[in-house]
Motif scaffolding. Sequence first.
Motif, PDB file in Angstrom:
ATOM      1  N   ALA B 288     -16.725 -25.824 -88.825  1.00  0.00           N
ATOM      2  CA  ALA B 288     -15.824 -24.884 -89.511  1.00  0.00           C
ATOM      3  C   ALA B 288     -14.363 -25.290 -89.287  1.00  0.00           C
ATOM      4  CB  ALA B 288     -16.072 -23.454 -89.016  1.00  0.00           C
ATOM      5  N   VAL B 289     -14.050 -25.686 -88.081  1.00  0.00           N
ATOM      6  CA  VAL B 289     -12.671 -26.118 -87.793  1.00  0.00           C
ATOM      7  C   VAL B 289     -12.366 -27.394 -88.569  1.00  0.00           C
ATOM      8  CG1 VAL B 289     -11.058 -26.858 -86.002  1.00  0.00           C
ATOM      9  CG2 VAL B 289     -12.688 -25.010 -85.528  1.00  0.00           C
ATOM     10  N   SER B 290     -13.341 -28.297 -88.616  1.00  0.00           N
ATOM     11  CA  SER B 290     -13.121 -29.581 -89.304  1.00  0.00           C
ATOM     12  C   SER B 290     -12.922 -29.399 -90.804  1.00  0.00           C
ATOM     13  CB  SER B 290     -14.306 -30.527 -89.072  1.00  0.00           C
ATOM     14  OG  SER B 290     -15.395 -30.226 -89.940  1.00  0.00           O
ATOM     15  N   ARG B 291     -13.303 -28.225 -91.326  1.00  0.00           N
ATOM     16  CA  ARG B 291     -13.162 -27.982 -92.758  1.00  0.00           C
ATOM     17  C   ARG B 291     -11.986 -27.090 -93.099  1.00  0.00           C
ATOM     18  NH1 ARG B 291     -19.224 -27.877 -95.335  1.00  0.00           N
ATOM     19  NH2 ARG B 291     -19.695 -30.000 -94.751  1.00  0.00           N
ATOM     20  N   SER B 292     -11.164 -26.761 -92.113  1.00  0.00           N
ATOM     21  CA  SER B 292      -9.987 -25.933 -92.390  1.00  0.00           C
ATOM     22  C   SER B 292      -8.830 -26.822 -92.834  1.00  0.00           C
ATOM     23  CB  SER B 292      -9.583 -25.160 -91.133  1.00  0.00           C
ATOM     24  OG  SER B 292      -8.273 -24.644 -91.304  1.00  0.00           O
ATOM     25  N   ASN B 293      -8.487 -26.723 -94.106  1.00  0.00           N
ATOM     26  CA  ASN B 293      -7.361 -27.519 -94.599  1.00  0.00           C
ATOM     27  C   ASN B 293      -6.071 -27.173 -93.880  1.00  0.00           C
ATOM     28  OD1 ASN B 293      -8.860 -28.948 -96.417  1.00  0.00           O
ATOM     29  ND2 ASN B 293      -8.177 -27.822 -98.230  1.00  0.00           N
ATOM     30  N   LEU B 294      -5.919 -25.905 -93.519  1.00  0.00           N
ATOM     31  CA  LEU B 294      -4.701 -25.508 -92.821  1.00  0.00           C
ATOM     32  C   LEU B 294      -4.617 -26.192 -91.456  1.00  0.00           C
ATOM     33  CD1 LEU B 294      -4.577 -21.717 -93.711  1.00  0.00           C
ATOM     34  CD2 LEU B 294      -3.044 -23.504 -94.520  1.00  0.00           C
ATOM     35  N   PHE B 295      -5.732 -26.202 -90.721  1.00  0.00           N
ATOM     36  CA  PHE B 295      -5.771 -26.892 -89.431  1.00  0.00           C
ATOM     37  C   PHE B 295      -5.483 -28.381 -89.617  1.00  0.00           C
ATOM     38  CE2 PHE B 295      -8.624 -29.599 -86.868  1.00  0.00           C
ATOM     39  CZ  PHE B 295      -7.996 -29.468 -85.635  1.00  0.00           C
ATOM     40  N   LYS B 296      -6.118 -28.988 -90.614  1.00  0.00           N
ATOM     41  CA  LYS B 296      -5.984 -30.425 -90.817  1.00  0.00           C
ATOM     42  C   LYS B 296      -4.574 -30.820 -91.256  1.00  0.00           C
ATOM     43  CE  LYS B 296      -9.714 -31.885 -93.180  1.00  0.00           C
ATOM     44  NZ  LYS B 296     -10.820 -32.730 -92.707  1.00  0.00           N
ATOM     45  N   ALA B 297      -3.940 -29.946 -92.045  1.00  0.00           N
ATOM     46  CA  ALA B 297      -2.549 -30.220 -92.445  1.00  0.00           C
ATOM     47  C   ALA B 297      -1.614 -30.067 -91.244  1.00  0.00           C
ATOM     48  CB  ALA B 297      -2.130 -29.292 -93.583  1.00  0.00           C
ATOM     49  N   ALA B 298      -1.925 -29.108 -90.385  1.00  0.00           N
ATOM     50  CA  ALA B 298      -1.092 -28.918 -89.183  1.00  0.00           C
ATOM     51  C   ALA B 298      -1.156 -30.149 -88.287  1.00  0.00           C
ATOM     52  CB  ALA B 298      -1.540 -27.677 -88.408  1.00  0.00           C
ATOM     53  N   ILE B 299      -2.353 -30.703 -88.092  1.00  0.00           N
ATOM     54  CA  ILE B 299      -2.489 -31.894 -87.250  1.00  0.00           C
ATOM     55  C   ILE B 299      -1.716 -33.062 -87.861  1.00  0.00           C
ATOM     56  CG2 ILE B 299      -4.107 -33.592 -86.287  1.00  0.00           C
ATOM     57  CD1 ILE B 299      -4.233 -30.843 -84.927  1.00  0.00           C
ATOM     58  N   PHE B 300      -1.769 -33.190 -89.175  1.00  0.00           N
ATOM     59  CA  PHE B 300      -0.972 -34.222 -89.859  1.00  0.00           C
ATOM     60  C   PHE B 300       0.493 -34.089 -89.458  1.00  0.00           C
ATOM     61  CE2 PHE B 300       1.648 -34.877 -93.822  1.00  0.00           C
ATOM     62  CZ  PHE B 300       1.768 -36.243 -93.678  1.00  0.00           C
ATOM     63  N   GLY B 301       0.974 -32.855 -89.377  1.00  0.00           N
ATOM     64  CA  GLY B 301       2.366 -32.610 -89.016  1.00  0.00           C
ATOM     65  C   GLY B 301       2.608 -32.547 -87.515  1.00  0.00           C
ATOM     66  N   ASN B 302       1.620 -33.010 -86.717  1.00  0.00           N
ATOM     67  CA  ASN B 302       1.735 -32.990 -85.249  1.00  0.00           C
ATOM     68  C   ASN B 302       2.036 -31.596 -84.714  1.00  0.00           C
ATOM     69  OD1 ASN B 302       1.278 -35.740 -85.293  1.00  0.00           O
ATOM     70  ND2 ASN B 302       3.438 -36.296 -85.105  1.00  0.00           N
ATOM     71  N   ASP B 303       1.454 -30.590 -85.362  1.00  0.00           N
ATOM     72  CA  ASP B 303       1.698 -29.191 -85.015  1.00  0.00           C
ATOM     73  C   ASP B 303       0.424 -28.614 -84.376  1.00  0.00           C
ATOM     74  OD1 ASP B 303       2.023 -26.457 -85.007  1.00  0.00           O
ATOM     75  OD2 ASP B 303       2.114 -26.250 -87.180  1.00  0.00           O
ATOM     76  N   PRO B 304       0.483 -28.299 -83.075  1.00  0.00           N
ATOM     77  CA  PRO B 304      -0.706 -27.781 -82.383  1.00  0.00           C
ATOM     78  C   PRO B 304      -0.970 -26.306 -82.719  1.00  0.00           C
ATOM     79  CG  PRO B 304       1.129 -27.914 -80.864  1.00  0.00           C
ATOM     80  CD  PRO B 304       1.639 -28.448 -82.175  1.00  0.00           C
ATOM     81  N   ASN B 305      -1.235 -26.043 -83.979  1.00  0.00           N
ATOM     82  CA  ASN B 305      -1.390 -24.670 -84.477  1.00  0.00           C
ATOM     83  C   ASN B 305      -2.796 -24.168 -84.154  1.00  0.00           C
ATOM     84  OD1 ASN B 305      -1.715 -22.371 -86.179  1.00  0.00           O
ATOM     85  ND2 ASN B 305      -0.053 -23.116 -87.482  1.00  0.00           N
ATOM     86  N   TRP B 306      -2.979 -23.696 -82.925  1.00  0.00           N
ATOM     87  CA  TRP B 306      -4.320 -23.308 -82.464  1.00  0.00           C
ATOM     88  C   TRP B 306      -4.817 -22.034 -83.132  1.00  0.00           C
ATOM     89  CZ3 TRP B 306      -4.180 -18.576 -80.055  1.00  0.00           C
ATOM     90  CH2 TRP B 306      -2.954 -18.177 -79.505  1.00  0.00           C
ATOM     91  N   GLY B 307      -3.927 -21.254 -83.710  1.00  0.00           N
ATOM     92  CA  GLY B 307      -4.362 -20.064 -84.439  1.00  0.00           C
ATOM     93  C   GLY B 307      -5.295 -20.431 -85.581  1.00  0.00           C
ATOM     94  N   ARG B 308      -5.036 -21.589 -86.170  1.00  0.00           N
ATOM     95  CA  ARG B 308      -5.881 -22.027 -87.276  1.00  0.00           C
ATOM     96  C   ARG B 308      -7.265 -22.476 -86.782  1.00  0.00           C
ATOM     97  NH1 ARG B 308      -1.073 -25.072 -90.811  1.00  0.00           N
ATOM     98  NH2 ARG B 308      -0.024 -23.128 -91.397  1.00  0.00           N
ATOM     99  N   VAL B 309      -7.332 -22.919 -85.540  1.00  0.00           N
ATOM    100  CA  VAL B 309      -8.633 -23.244 -84.931  1.00  0.00           C
ATOM    101  C   VAL B 309      -9.454 -21.966 -84.792  1.00  0.00           C
ATOM    102  CG1 VAL B 309      -9.784 -24.124 -82.860  1.00  0.00           C
ATOM    103  CG2 VAL B 309      -7.692 -25.242 -83.708  1.00  0.00           C
ATOM    104  N   LEU B 310      -8.829 -20.936 -84.254  1.00  0.00           N
ATOM    105  CA  LEU B 310      -9.554 -19.674 -84.035  1.00  0.00           C
ATOM    106  C   LEU B 310      -9.891 -18.991 -85.356  1.00  0.00           C
ATOM    107  CD1 LEU B 310      -7.664 -18.284 -80.933  1.00  0.00           C
ATOM    108  CD2 LEU B 310      -9.814 -19.533 -81.037  1.00  0.00           C
ATOM    109  N   ALA B 311      -8.984 -19.065 -86.317  1.00  0.00           N
ATOM    110  CA  ALA B 311      -9.265 -18.459 -87.628  1.00  0.00           C
ATOM    111  C   ALA B 311     -10.489 -19.108 -88.256  1.00  0.00           C
ATOM    112  CB  ALA B 311      -8.054 -18.586 -88.544  1.00  0.00           C
TER     113      ALA B 311
END
Lengths: 387, 387
Positions: B288-311
């Motif tokens: 589920a985390v691997s399919r979150s575009n928001l999480f994946k875009a955040a990693i591209f931007g070197n942004d440790p947006n862990w809220g998107r992991v939990l979402a």
Amino acid sequence: MTVTAAKGFRAAGVAAGIKSTGKRDVTVVVNDGPSAAAAAVFTSNRCQANPVIWSIKAIADGSISAIALNSGGANCYTGDFGYETTALTAERAAELLNLQPSDVLVCSTGLIGAGDEVFRQKVLSGVTEAVAELADDVAAGRNASEGILTTDSVEKLATRTGSGYTIGGMAKGAGMLAPGLATMLVVITTDADLESTQLDAALRAATAVTFDRVDSDGCMSTNDTVALMASGASGVTPDVAEFTELLTDLCAELSKKLQQDAEGASHDITITTVGAASVDDAVAVSRAVSRSNLFKAAIFGNDPNWGRVLAAAGTTDAEFDPQALDVTMNGVMVCKAGTPFESIDLVDLSPRETEVIIDLHAGEASGTILTNDLTHDYVHENSAYAS
Amino acid sequence: MTVTAAKGFRAAGVAAGIKSTGKRDVTVVVNDGPSAAAAAVFTSNRCQANPVIWSIKAIADGSISAIALNSGGANCYTGDFGYETTALTAERAAELLNLQPSDVLVCSTGLIGAGDEVFRQKVLSGVTEAVAELADDVAAGRNASEGILTTDSVEKLATRTGSGYTIGGMAKGAGMLAPGLATMLVVITTDADLESTQLDAALRAATAVTFDRVDSDGCMSTNDTVALMASGASGVTPDVAEFTELLTDLCAELSKKLQQDAEGASHDITITTVGAASVDDAVAVSRAVSRSNLFKAAIFGNDPNWGRVLAAAGTTDAEFDPQALDVTMNGVMVCKAGTPFESIDLVDLSPRETEVIIDLHAGEASGTILTNDLTHDYVHENSAYAS
């Protein structure tokens, strides 16, 4: 044309300094009655923000007299401190409005994990300021709708007029748009006189075919709330079927506005599956296509890559014969019975409005999902969100 | 170090003009025996390409002596004509190699819907040419691996040596990487002497924990095939457990190479869920985390947006208490028990290798998914694919 359109409601939106831009970020909407009947639906994400946890309890008795909302911070995964912030927000509004805290719904939107002492104080002083500015005019309604925006580029408002009553609504949401619901907050007001159970049934019927079928990026928010408050100030008890139809229509308009304002999108894609054995099958296929990054990137490039539509359909367990599928893109049937048909060169994908129709040839049901393309701007906006 | 590493195999890869670039696009791999035992696993996408439909029948008897592969066209959704192309391909190889068509597996990769008469003739003449060039040396093996590449930037090869026998493999795939399997073709050869049922069990065990756990972009291909042929030329019948372990290890290496060459990616993200009640739960959360575009875009931007992991975790039905979750990114526990913990400023996301660990605190099981970030280049490459 907003939450103050219906009689019996006052609203305000103020700039409390939560957003670094200085824009409005705290909104209060009050139902002055005579009725306080209300209904609300919330995200189906199991990781719920503190305001959602609070509001589910507050709405349990079917009665809500005010909603306090903030943008600039989701107050999600902020621990006990964050829940206390939500409770204090409800208490502050209740105290100023002479209500019980359990009469106050709370909604927050913004970054997950953000919600410290500074945030808390800004929200609380914002509520105080907003309550002082409550008014029932159009300007107050517009200020209220501004106060809930995050990355939205425009306000999203809609009204409908029934037989002697009005329904008005405002929405925010520009990404993390996926069913159950989207990363969105919606407040709908009406001066119709209905019981909370009637409101609840109407709201669930309406959201099931509108907000739940916007799937911008497959990402489900932790904070989604759609609240409906009925003041009864019109003195009219409408026909429930008529009310539900108008409410559904209003929610559809707001849903379309959410799709049209999705972060970084360059195409608004309507994916309709027809000829399905059931509505669930139709929605499942449309949703699978709406979640294919390859399909969405192709549409961004104006490329009618129908193979990616079928590849996505094939991941569902909807009833169909893979060799019987038709795909039509912007009026051109590019695939008929699983074989190339009209030339893809005939497909014009330059308009923002894009329509994909998949015929399963398995029944009579249909279902539509509203989505967007996958663009450079989407990646950019979402890679920079927290920075 | 390729499909010719094991005794009893010859291979060739030629340029038949299917690819406009003039690169190699037709490959043939032949098992000269003495055994013809084989096993294969295919995409779980219900919309299967013609070569998959053919190959499922061909492998049914557990015996395959040759594989003919082409890149530059998927031969999927090309109707009866396309299926006939696949059959003619097998017949051509069989005729030249003195086999039955049902002894020949066929694989195709490239654009869905492409596969006209010109394509057919190029594939057929390519097979003729490749059979003429079959050889058992390293160069022939490398040519074979080149012939199956599409948008891949590098060849993907691996070998393992057992007690008296060898396993060698080649893979292609650079996008549409999702379980069941990925948009990939993999050919593995061994000179071990094993029954087809043993090969099948070993192959399914290996792919379940390797190729099925690469989820680059959530998109499942219509053409995926992983084939394993055993010549028995070593004269060694290995311990099945040892063979399965080596095979799994080889598949893991090829899986990692697929992840590292995913289209447009700038981060290789390893998502591991631990403390799960079951492996299925762990894999579901990681996926589920691997399919979150928001999480994946955040990693591209070197942004440790862990809220998107939990979402993303919250969209699963895995067993966990949402308030008990920990998230660790590149060694920094940014969320502990559902509350911000170490500062996100400590997280260094600049390396390409990125590790996210989610602790559900619900059991002892764990599961890993390999994925990539969502980048401008991903959008670009996939918006231009068919143009």
